[in-house]
Design a protein around this motif. Structure first.
Motif: not given
Length: 227
Positions: A91-105
């Motif tokens: 919910r804090e991850a507003r950057s698309p790349k941060v969201q993507d890495w949070l999900v995948n990594y």
């Protein structure tokens, strides 16, 4: 500065990140909603130097800085986070790349991945919902047992065309994965893509596969059949 791999302060790491900042890279990234100017290859090299440091990872995340958060996701221990921590981070991850890495990594390696997938799938926040769909796409491809693929296609057919950009992209990925991995639903997946025309005109570089689901599905199935 401390020796390589033994840095213990956020200030030292932030100083290193600042030295890697490139204004041209930032300008490119900002067009995609990512407010940082660090080359990702250099960021990965820095993570390799630091190695896994969960405490430092948490402190870097708390800075709110996008480059620092990306680095934090590379040096964390994914299984150390509880479900509520991961939910708060998403919910804090507003950057698309941060969201993507949070999900995948991180989330995909967590024992809480499927609980979060279900919790996020229909969230009112389209960014959080898109993470739920991304996790669902992963299950469609790797472990579809228990998923109602027909119901997923029904939802995609009725909602994808009007969905906000990031959620639409995640739904489209799920549509393509259903068509690629499940021959019994392939014709319907292609037909939905053709009717909705989502991402049909998306600019695709040479030698890359279009994200337009009918083309994506057809090309990936062709490659599978060549093996």
């Amino acid at each position: 500065m401390a020796a390589t791999g033994t840095w213990t302060t956020v200030d030292e790491v932030m100083e290193r990140l600042a030295s890697l900042e490139d204004s041209k890279m930032r300008a490119v990234n900002e067009k995609h909603g990512d407010d940082h100017g660090v080359n990702l290859g250099k960021l990965r090299a820095l993570a390799k130097e630091l190695k896994t440091q969960q405490d430092l990872s948490l402190k870097l995340w708390q800075t709110g800085d996008t480059a620092a958060r990306l680095l934090s996701l590379l040096i964390c221990r994914p299984k150390s986070f509880d479900k509520d921590e991961l939910d708060a981070m998403m919910r804090e991850a507003r950057s698309p790349k941060v969201q993507d890495w949070l999900v995948n990594y991180v989330v995909k390696k967590s024992p809480h991945a499927d609980d979060l997938r279900q919790a996020w799938f229909s969230d009112r926040d389209q960014v959080v919902a898109s993470a739920g769909w991304a996790l669902t796409s992963d299950r469609v491809a790797k472990s579809p047992q228990g998923l109602d693929l027909k119901a997923l296609l029904d939802t995609i057919e009725s909602q994808m065309q009007q969905a906000p950009d990031r959620l639409q992209w995640a739904m489209n990925t799920c549509l393509a994965q259903i068509g690629i991995a499940h021959p019994e639903f392939r014709s319907r997946a292609i037909a939905i893509g053709e009717r909705l025309e989502v991402l049909k005109d998306y600019p695709t570089p040479p030698n890359c596969t279009s994200p337009y689901a009918p083309i994506w599905i057809t090309e990936m199935v062709r490659r599978q059949n060549m093996k």
